[in-house]
Design a protein around this motif. Structure first.
Motif, PDB file in Angstrom:
ATOM      1  N   ALA A 141      -2.990   2.852   9.232  1.00 24.70           N
ATOM      2  CA  ALA A 141      -3.682   1.712   9.807  1.00 24.70           C
ATOM      3  C   ALA A 141      -3.086   0.360   9.655  1.00 24.70           C
ATOM      4  O   ALA A 141      -2.869  -0.235  10.730  1.00 24.70           O
ATOM      5  CB  ALA A 141      -5.031   1.670   9.028  1.00 24.70           C
TER       6      ALA A 141
ATOM      7  N   SER B  82      -0.964   6.843  -5.991  1.00 21.91           N
ATOM      8  CA  SER B  82      -1.870   7.489  -5.157  1.00 21.91           C
ATOM      9  C   SER B  82      -2.323   8.634  -5.825  1.00 21.91           C
ATOM     10  O   SER B  82      -1.548   9.306  -6.623  1.00 21.91           O
ATOM     11  CB  SER B  82      -1.446   7.597  -3.735  1.00 21.91           C
ATOM     12  OG  SER B  82      -0.214   8.400  -3.782  1.00 21.91           O
TER      13      SER B  82
ATOM     14  N   MET C 145      -3.112  15.034  -3.530  1.00 21.50           N
ATOM     15  CA  MET C 145      -3.869  15.970  -2.570  1.00 21.50           C
ATOM     16  C   MET C 145      -3.698  17.119  -3.127  1.00 21.50           C
ATOM     17  O   MET C 145      -2.696  17.852  -3.207  1.00 21.50           O
ATOM     18  CB  MET C 145      -3.600  15.557  -1.271  1.00 21.50           C
ATOM     19  CG  MET C 145      -4.073  14.094  -0.828  1.00 21.50           C
ATOM     20  SD  MET C 145      -5.866  13.678  -1.237  1.00 21.50           S
ATOM     21  CE  MET C 145      -6.684  14.634   0.129  1.00 21.50           C
TER      22      MET C 145
ATOM     23  N   TRP D  81      -3.116  14.414   4.707  1.00 22.75           N
ATOM     24  CA  TRP D  81      -3.611  13.103   5.098  1.00 22.75           C
ATOM     25  C   TRP D  81      -4.417  12.435   4.283  1.00 22.75           C
ATOM     26  O   TRP D  81      -5.874  12.772   4.388  1.00 22.75           O
ATOM     27  CB  TRP D  81      -4.013  13.232   6.737  1.00 22.75           C
ATOM     28  CG  TRP D  81      -2.918  13.221   7.487  1.00 22.75           C
ATOM     29  CD1 TRP D  81      -2.372  14.278   8.166  1.00 22.75           C
ATOM     30  CD2 TRP D  81      -2.228  11.952   8.043  1.00 22.75           C
ATOM     31  NE1 TRP D  81      -1.416  13.777   9.026  1.00 22.75           N
ATOM     32  CE2 TRP D  81      -1.237  12.616   8.799  1.00 22.75           C
ATOM     33  CE3 TRP D  81      -2.131  10.770   7.898  1.00 22.75           C
ATOM     34  CZ2 TRP D  81      -0.235  11.724   9.586  1.00 22.75           C
ATOM     35  CZ3 TRP D  81      -1.167   9.808   8.312  1.00 22.75           C
ATOM     36  CH2 TRP D  81      -0.366  10.488   9.285  1.00 22.75           C
ATOM     37  N   SER D  82      -4.016  11.794   3.103  1.00 18.13           N
ATOM     38  CA  SER D  82      -4.816  11.415   2.065  1.00 18.13           C
ATOM     39  C   SER D  82      -5.417   9.819   2.663  1.00 18.13           C
ATOM     40  O   SER D  82      -4.875   9.344   3.422  1.00 18.13           O
ATOM     41  CB  SER D  82      -4.192  11.211   0.844  1.00 18.13           C
ATOM     42  OG  SER D  82      -3.127  10.272   1.012  1.00 18.13           O
ATOM     43  N   PRO D  83      -6.270   9.268   1.895  1.00 19.92           N
ATOM     44  CA  PRO D  83      -7.061   8.092   2.302  1.00 19.92           C
ATOM     45  C   PRO D  83      -5.668   7.065   2.147  1.00 19.92           C
ATOM     46  O   PRO D  83      -5.877   6.290   2.725  1.00 19.92           O
ATOM     47  CB  PRO D  83      -7.928   7.980   1.201  1.00 19.92           C
ATOM     48  CG  PRO D  83      -8.532   9.019   1.184  1.00 19.92           C
ATOM     49  CD  PRO D  83      -7.352  10.035   1.185  1.00 19.92           C
ATOM     50  N   HIS D  84      -5.020   7.286   1.201  1.00 17.50           N
ATOM     51  CA  HIS D  84      -3.658   6.278   0.896  1.00 17.50           C
ATOM     52  C   HIS D  84      -3.080   6.183   2.079  1.00 17.50           C
ATOM     53  O   HIS D  84      -2.547   5.285   2.259  1.00 17.50           O
ATOM     54  CB  HIS D  84      -3.055   6.870  -0.365  1.00 17.50           C
ATOM     55  CG  HIS D  84      -1.890   6.010  -0.604  1.00 17.50           C
ATOM     56  ND1 HIS D  84      -0.689   6.404  -0.224  1.00 17.50           N
ATOM     57  CD2 HIS D  84      -1.635   4.971  -1.409  1.00 17.50           C
ATOM     58  CE1 HIS D  84       0.400   5.565  -0.627  1.00 17.50           C
ATOM     59  NE2 HIS D  84      -0.368   4.546  -1.264  1.00 17.50           N
ATOM     60  N   LYS D  85      -2.535   7.582   2.495  1.00 16.23           N
ATOM     61  CA  LYS D  85      -1.555   7.559   3.838  1.00 16.23           C
ATOM     62  C   LYS D  85      -2.466   7.158   5.124  1.00 16.23           C
ATOM     63  O   LYS D  85      -1.715   6.409   5.920  1.00 16.23           O
ATOM     64  CB  LYS D  85      -1.134   9.081   3.993  1.00 16.23           C
ATOM     65  CG  LYS D  85      -0.026   9.525   3.074  1.00 16.23           C
ATOM     66  CD  LYS D  85       0.227  10.878   3.260  1.00 16.23           C
ATOM     67  CE  LYS D  85       1.193  11.322   2.344  1.00 16.23           C
ATOM     68  NZ  LYS D  85       1.533  12.813   2.543  1.00 16.23           N
ATOM     69  N   LEU D  86      -3.638   7.202   5.298  1.00 17.38           N
ATOM     70  CA  LEU D  86      -4.414   6.701   6.383  1.00 17.38           C
ATOM     71  C   LEU D  86      -4.263   5.143   6.196  1.00 17.38           C
ATOM     72  O   LEU D  86      -4.273   4.704   7.143  1.00 17.38           O
ATOM     73  CB  LEU D  86      -5.863   7.161   6.390  1.00 17.38           C
ATOM     74  CG  LEU D  86      -5.917   8.739   6.786  1.00 17.38           C
ATOM     75  CD1 LEU D  86      -7.616   9.129   6.605  1.00 17.38           C
ATOM     76  CD2 LEU D  86      -5.557   8.968   8.092  1.00 17.38           C
ATOM     77  N   ASP D  87      -4.773   4.493   5.149  1.00 12.42           N
ATOM     78  CA  ASP D  87      -4.552   3.168   4.934  1.00 12.42           C
ATOM     79  C   ASP D  87      -3.239   2.719   5.375  1.00 12.42           C
ATOM     80  O   ASP D  87      -3.002   1.570   5.809  1.00 12.42           O
ATOM     81  CB  ASP D  87      -4.549   2.738   3.305  1.00 12.42           C
ATOM     82  CG  ASP D  87      -6.294   2.865   2.872  1.00 12.42           C
ATOM     83  OD1 ASP D  87      -6.762   3.090   3.784  1.00 12.42           O
ATOM     84  OD2 ASP D  87      -6.445   2.854   1.841  1.00 12.42           O
TER      85      ASP D  87
ATOM     86  N   ARG E 267       0.738  -1.323   0.018  1.00 13.38           N
ATOM     87  CA  ARG E 267       0.091   0.042   0.038  1.00 13.38           C
ATOM     88  C   ARG E 267       0.852   1.238  -0.024  1.00 13.38           C
ATOM     89  O   ARG E 267       0.646   2.361  -0.839  1.00 13.38           O
ATOM     90  CB  ARG E 267      -0.908   0.091   1.387  1.00 13.38           C
ATOM     91  CG  ARG E 267      -2.180   1.001   1.133  1.00 13.38           C
ATOM     92  CD  ARG E 267      -3.118   0.818   0.302  1.00 13.38           C
ATOM     93  NE  ARG E 267      -3.932   1.681  -0.044  1.00 13.38           N
ATOM     94  CZ  ARG E 267      -4.326   2.682  -0.921  1.00 13.38           C
ATOM     95  NH1 ARG E 267      -3.484   2.479  -1.904  1.00 13.38           N
ATOM     96  NH2 ARG E 267      -5.154   3.560  -0.959  1.00 13.38           N
TER      97      ARG E 267
END
Length: 463
Positions: free
Chosen positions: A245, A226, A229, A236-242, A221
């Protein structure tokens, strides 16, 4: 028509008539893998029976649907015969051990005490065969539904978060619920995380394979394409949040491994994670050398921090490693003597506990129950003989080669192959000094990771 990839990226393909069934079966099989470890790590005959029966029903339904679908396709299982055949031959040999042929298990027993079959415990061997049938069915089904890169990634992600849930329960049971088992009070391994398992070493191996999977998914990931942004690269993009996590969950699983205080489990986990990380970084060719060093340093810092916070018991036990190994080495010496007595036929699948009672030397602590060899390699050889007992290892070795080929030739969809190789490193190291791979929950997880790692993706050709 459909064929299977040989090189490069798996191409998009037209949905097959039974695509819906594979989409249902994929998550369902992963849930079964996770549930198999809930009851004492799956180390109970009732679990073996229920799992094999469930998989047999699912296999029957899947087979009927496959026959009814008239699409032209290549059977994905045919590409995995080299893995399946050694395992089938080993299982077939266990059936041979059920023949009513008497033998002298020690060379010194009177004939009236000889077993009536080629296995020293016929009932145990029959139950073991039921268990083995479940493993084969799980592999067969996963290979069939694992013909899509997107589906395999979905299944691997679901498996990872299920393993994370196992780790969370292990920590909660240890720290907040009074150090209990899932089903009640804990009598053994007080002060160590055991989760839904009885044995902390088996739990450590279970989660150790999850760490390898987590490392593979996190790196995949992290270096996947990606969307940029609008707020810039620091947003903090969804990619970075993934990525955060996945990395956080992997860290929690690793921390739980150390909370088990399993010395060999901790070592095996670190070895498997290092192998997986090395393979994934080697594939991430777009990474700059400085980025690779940063990842390695960050990983080292995280590992050190976890050891300081969660690994005090593990470090304390490591001081006693040599003293605690004396009985283990004596056990190995006696088991090797048993293998030398019956090098070709063995004593019967799952027959070690009964056979060892005939060889138990007083030098080995008689106050302890020695119902395992504490070395999976020796267990296979003492029960199936040197030739047939080596066949499961051959099957795993072939699977690793196939996973390696998938890893090398794919430009995407290779994370599960790296995880399969890393998990193999974990169980291979731990099998040297314990029996975790003889616990059904661990085997089902290992089979799932291997199947996802060697799966071949279907692609469309022609019109």
């Amino acid at each position: 028509m459909f064929t299977f990839e040989d090189v490069g990226r798996a191409q998009p393909y037209r949905p097959a008539r039974n695509e819906w069934l594979s989409n249902v079966y994929g998550p369902l099989l992963i849930v079964l893998v996770l549930l198999s470890a809930v009851a004492a790590g799956g180390d109970r005959p009732l679990v073996w029976l229920l799992m094999t029966l469930s998989l047999a029903v699912l296999g029957l339904v899947y087979g009927v649907v496959q026959i009814m679908c008239s699409r032209c396709h290549v059977d994905p299982v045919k590409g995995q015969i080299a893995i399946i055949l050694p395992a089938v031959v080993a299982i077939g040999f266990a059936f041979v051990q059920l023949l009513p042929l008497r033998f002298d298990p020690t060379g010194a027993l009177p004939p009236d005490l000889w077993p009536d079959f080629l296995t020293i415990n016929r009932s145990a061997t029959i139950l073991a065969l039921v268990r083995m049938a479940g493993y084969l069915l799980m592999f067969w089904l996963l290979i069939n539904v694992g013909d899509s890169a997107a589906r395999v990634t979905q299944m691997a992600t679901l498996l990872f978060w299920g393993l994370f849930a196992h780790a969370i329960w292990g920590l909660l049971a240890l720290s907040f619920f009074g150090d209990i088992h899932f089903w009640g009070d804990k009598l053994d391994y007080v002060g160590s995380a055991t989760g839904t398992f009885i044995n902390r070493n088996a739990f450590a191996t279970f989660l150790g394979m999850g760490v390898s999977l987590g490392v593979a998914l996190t790196v995949r990931r992290a270096f996947a394409p990606s969307i940029r942004m609008p707020a810039g690269p620091k947003a903090w993009s969804p990619h970075k949040l993934d990525v955060v996590a996945l990395a956080t969950a992997t860290t929690v699983i690793l921390a739980t491994v150390f909370a088990t205080q399993s010395r060999l489990g901790g070592l095996a986990t670190v070895v498997g994670a290092a192998v997986t990380l090395g393979l994934m970084l080697a594939k991430a060719v777009r990474m700059k050398r400085g980025h690779i060093w940063r990842v390695m340093v960050f990983g080292g810092v995280i590992l050190s921090a976890i050891l300081l916070v969660m690994g005090q018991g593990l470090l304390d036990r490591s001081v006693l490693t040599v003293a605690g190994s004396i009985d283990r080495f004596e056990l190995y010496r006696e088991v090797i003597g048993m293998i030398a007595h019956r090098p070709l036929m063995g004593f019967g699948l799952d027959g070690f506990p009964d056979a060892f009672e005939l060889y138990h030397d007083p030098a080995l602590d008689p106050s302890l129950v020695w119902d395992r060899t504490h070395n999976t390699y020796l267990a296979l050889w003492v029960e199936l003989g040197l030739i047939e007992g080596s066949l499961p290892m051959v099957a795993v070795a072939i699977a690793v080669v196939k996973a390696w080929k998938n890893l090398m030739r794919r430009s995407d969809g290779f994370a599960t192959s790296a995880a399969a190789i890393g998990a193999t490193a974990t169980v291979a190291v731990h099998a040297v000094g314990d029996f975790s791979l003889e616990v059904a929950g661990n085997v089902y997880l290992f089979v799932a990771l291997i199947a996802l790692g060697v799966a071949r993706f279907r692609r469309a050709v022609g019109g």
